[in-house]
Design a protein around this motif. Structure first.
Motif, mmCIF file in Angstrom:
data_model
loop_
_atom_site.group_PDB
_atom_site.id
_atom_site.type_symbol
_atom_site.label_atom_id
_atom_site.label_comp_id
_atom_site.label_asym_id
_atom_site.label_seq_id
_atom_site.Cartn_x
_atom_site.Cartn_y
_atom_site.Cartn_z
ATOM 1 N N MET A 187 0.895 -1.155 0.032
ATOM 2 C CA MET A 187 0.018 -0.029 0.058
ATOM 3 C C MET A 187 0.915 1.219 0.186
ATOM 4 O O MET A 187 1.775 1.408 0.860
ATOM 5 N N PRO A 188 0.661 2.254 -0.820
ATOM 6 C CA PRO A 188 1.443 3.516 -0.830
ATOM 7 C C PRO A 188 1.233 4.072 0.416
ATOM 8 O O PRO A 188 0.505 4.290 1.118
ATOM 9 N N GLU A 189 2.313 5.001 0.673
ATOM 10 C CA GLU A 189 2.484 5.437 1.920
ATOM 11 C C GLU A 189 1.308 6.589 2.122
ATOM 12 O O GLU A 189 0.794 6.739 3.386
ATOM 13 N N ALA A 190 0.902 7.093 1.101
ATOM 14 C CA ALA A 190 -0.382 8.089 1.153
ATOM 15 C C ALA A 190 -1.620 7.446 1.544
ATOM 16 O O ALA A 190 -2.219 7.935 2.579
ATOM 17 N N GLU A 191 -1.756 6.172 1.251
ATOM 18 C CA GLU A 191 -3.115 5.365 1.455
ATOM 19 C C GLU A 191 -2.792 5.152 3.055
ATOM 20 O O GLU A 191 -3.807 5.016 3.508
ATOM 21 N N ARG A 192 -1.518 4.691 3.422
ATOM 22 C CA ARG A 192 -1.442 4.274 4.836
ATOM 23 C C ARG A 192 -1.808 5.368 5.807
ATOM 24 O O ARG A 192 -2.344 5.344 6.802
ATOM 25 N N LEU A 193 -1.371 6.494 5.458
ATOM 26 C CA LEU A 193 -1.315 7.684 6.315
ATOM 27 C C LEU A 193 -2.808 7.967 6.316
ATOM 28 O O LEU A 193 -3.293 8.220 7.582
ATOM 29 N N SER A 194 -3.447 8.146 5.326
ATOM 30 C CA SER A 194 -4.858 8.174 5.269
ATOM 31 C C SER A 194 -5.877 7.337 5.877
ATOM 32 O O SER A 194 -6.533 7.782 7.133
ATOM 33 N N ALA A 195 -5.314 6.075 5.991
ATOM 34 C CA ALA A 195 -6.094 4.992 6.827
ATOM 35 C C ALA A 195 -5.855 5.282 8.153
ATOM 36 O O ALA A 195 -6.887 5.015 9.079
ATOM 37 N N VAL A 196 -4.680 5.374 8.624
ATOM 38 C CA VAL A 196 -4.384 5.651 10.024
ATOM 39 C C VAL A 196 -4.975 7.003 10.540
ATOM 40 O O VAL A 196 -5.551 6.835 11.760
ATOM 41 N N ARG A 197 -5.251 7.938 9.896
ATOM 42 C CA ARG A 197 -5.716 9.109 10.428
ATOM 43 C C ARG A 197 -7.253 8.801 10.551
ATOM 44 O O ARG A 197 -8.051 9.411 11.508
ATOM 45 N N ASP A 198 -7.906 8.188 9.490
ATOM 46 C CA ASP A 198 -9.231 7.903 9.674
ATOM 47 C C ASP A 198 -9.656 6.948 10.949
ATOM 48 O O ASP A 198 -10.644 7.160 11.380
ATOM 49 N N ARG A 199 -8.808 5.981 10.958
ATOM 50 C CA ARG A 199 -8.882 5.338 12.434
ATOM 51 C C ARG A 199 -8.646 5.891 13.900
ATOM 52 O O ARG A 199 -9.637 5.868 14.650
ATOM 53 N N ILE A 200 -7.886 7.062 13.734
ATOM 54 C CA ILE A 200 -7.616 7.605 14.904
ATOM 55 C C ILE A 200 -9.090 8.753 15.092
ATOM 56 O O ILE A 200 -9.621 8.772 16.069
ATOM 57 N N ALA A 201 -9.605 9.121 13.891
ATOM 58 C CA ALA A 201 -10.786 10.078 13.797
ATOM 59 C C ALA A 201 -11.839 8.908 14.480
ATOM 60 O O ALA A 201 -12.655 9.692 15.012
ATOM 61 N N ARG A 202 -11.955 7.863 13.868
ATOM 62 C CA ARG A 202 -13.410 7.112 14.180
ATOM 63 C C ARG A 202 -13.139 6.857 15.666
ATOM 64 O O ARG A 202 -14.179 6.774 16.490
ATOM 65 N N ALA A 203 -12.103 6.488 15.933
ATOM 66 C CA ALA A 203 -11.930 5.937 17.713
ATOM 67 C C ALA A 203 -12.030 7.210 18.534
ATOM 68 O O ALA A 203 -12.903 7.216 19.440
ATOM 69 N N ALA A 204 -11.531 8.550 18.025
ATOM 70 C CA ALA A 204 -12.141 9.777 18.794
ATOM 71 C C ALA A 204 -13.448 10.162 18.980
ATOM 72 O O ALA A 204 -13.903 10.241 19.871
ATOM 73 N N ARG A 205 -14.014 9.856 17.759
ATOM 74 C CA ARG A 205 -15.607 10.227 17.806
ATOM 75 C C ARG A 205 -16.189 8.966 18.619
ATOM 76 O O ARG A 205 -17.420 9.618 19.339
ATOM 77 N N LEU A 206 -15.842 7.723 18.498
ATOM 78 C CA LEU A 206 -16.600 6.594 19.221
ATOM 79 C C LEU A 206 -16.661 7.077 20.739
ATOM 80 O O LEU A 206 -17.363 6.894 21.595
ATOM 81 N N SER A 207 -15.350 7.629 21.106
ATOM 82 C CA SER A 207 -15.057 7.896 22.602
ATOM 83 C C SER A 207 -15.435 9.391 23.001
ATOM 84 O O SER A 207 -15.145 9.770 24.203
ATOM 85 N N ARG A 208 -16.080 10.311 22.058
ATOM 86 C CA ARG A 208 -16.421 11.586 22.193
ATOM 87 C C ARG A 208 -15.141 12.520 22.352
ATOM 88 O O ARG A 208 -15.280 13.409 23.324
ATOM 89 N N HIS A 209 -14.104 12.327 22.025
ATOM 90 C CA HIS A 209 -12.857 12.966 22.058
ATOM 91 C C HIS A 209 -12.882 13.938 20.499
ATOM 92 O O HIS A 209 -13.284 13.200 19.751
ATOM 93 N N ALA A 210 -12.402 14.848 20.752
ATOM 94 C CA ALA A 210 -12.299 15.562 19.247
ATOM 95 C C ALA A 210 -10.810 15.046 18.576
ATOM 96 O O ALA A 210 -9.633 15.130 19.003
ATOM 97 N N PRO A 211 -11.186 14.598 17.335
ATOM 98 C CA PRO A 211 -10.137 14.066 16.375
ATOM 99 C C PRO A 211 -8.921 14.773 16.465
ATOM 100 O O PRO A 211 -7.689 14.554 16.261
ATOM 101 N N GLU A 212 -9.265 16.225 16.196
ATOM 102 C CA GLU A 212 -7.939 17.118 16.291
ATOM 103 C C GLU A 212 -7.344 17.360 17.487
ATOM 104 O O GLU A 212 -6.020 17.770 17.272
ATOM 105 N N ASP A 213 -7.706 16.733 18.488
ATOM 106 C CA ASP A 213 -6.651 16.874 19.746
ATOM 107 C C ASP A 213 -5.887 15.767 19.907
ATOM 108 O O ASP A 213 -5.077 15.593 20.803
#
Length: 219
Positions: free
Chosen positions: A1-27
């Protein structure tokens, strides 16, 4: 998987986990741990928009990051591995944050280096959260004392960092680190790596240290 895709996938997982726990992804700050990877492997992540990287050793960082920073002046570099007191001066010059402050002698060395350099990296106390004798980190019971000593030396610690025991469920250790941070009035939490960063985010991580999920397995 290209690096840009890996980075996007990790960022998406962070944002999803943050929203599920009512944390702000940008934090949640993503540290791309580039230890053992050459500049050629780092450049694609920089091109994809990643600006914050982590290294384990001062000497390795000294060899590859000055040239990278000449080309990209907005990069931020964190030391996420153990730091020897005699490397404190070099670390203060090179790194924007140190995640492994774990003993009074290192506090003293960093205070001296910060005074000499006229710049102060963000400092995290590394906590030996699993009480493992083979690991670095301040014992849990000694953390309040270390925090007081750092404050007295004029180098207050802004965060706590931990590495849970291998092969064990990470959540209880992350929860304990979060409690220690609350109890001691420390705002930042550096916890979570490629295998468990979503759990860390859900338990309040402000910084996650991700290597293989971004760079792929080391050869």
């Amino acid at each position: 998987m290209p690096e840009a895709e890996r980075l996007s996938a990790v960022r998406d997982r962070i944002a999803r986990a943050a929203r599920l726990s009512r944390h702000a992804p940008e934090d949640v700050t993503l540290i791309a741990v580039s230890k053992t990877h050459p500049a050629a492997a780092i450049e694609p992540l920089i091109s994809a928009g990643q600006r914050l990287f982590g290294e384990n050793r001062v000497q390795e960082a000294e060899e590859k990051w000055p040239k990278l920073r000449d080309r990209h002046t907005d990069l931020e570099l964190h030391l996420v591995g153990q730091l020897q007191s005699n490397k404190a001066e070099a670390a203060v010059k090179l790194f924007d944050a140190v995640h492994s402050v774990d003993r009074p002698s290192l506090v003293a060395a960093l205070a001296k280096a910060i005074d000499k350099a006229g710049r102060a990296p963000l400092l995290f106390a590394q906590v030996n959260i699993g009480d493992e004798p083979q690991k670095g980190g301040c014992p849990v019971v000694e953390l309040p004392k270390l925090l007081r000593e750092a404050e007295a030396a004029g180098v207050g610690l802004s965060g706590l960092m931990c590495v849970p025991p291998a092969g064990r469920e990470a959540a209880p250790y992350f929860a304990l680190l979060a409690k220690l941070a609350r109890d001691n009035g420390v705002p930042l939490l550096s916890m979570g790596m490629s295998d468990d960063f979503e759990t860390a985010v859900m338990l309040g991580a402000t910084h996650v240290r991700v290597g293989s999920a971004l760079f792929g397995p080391r050869g």
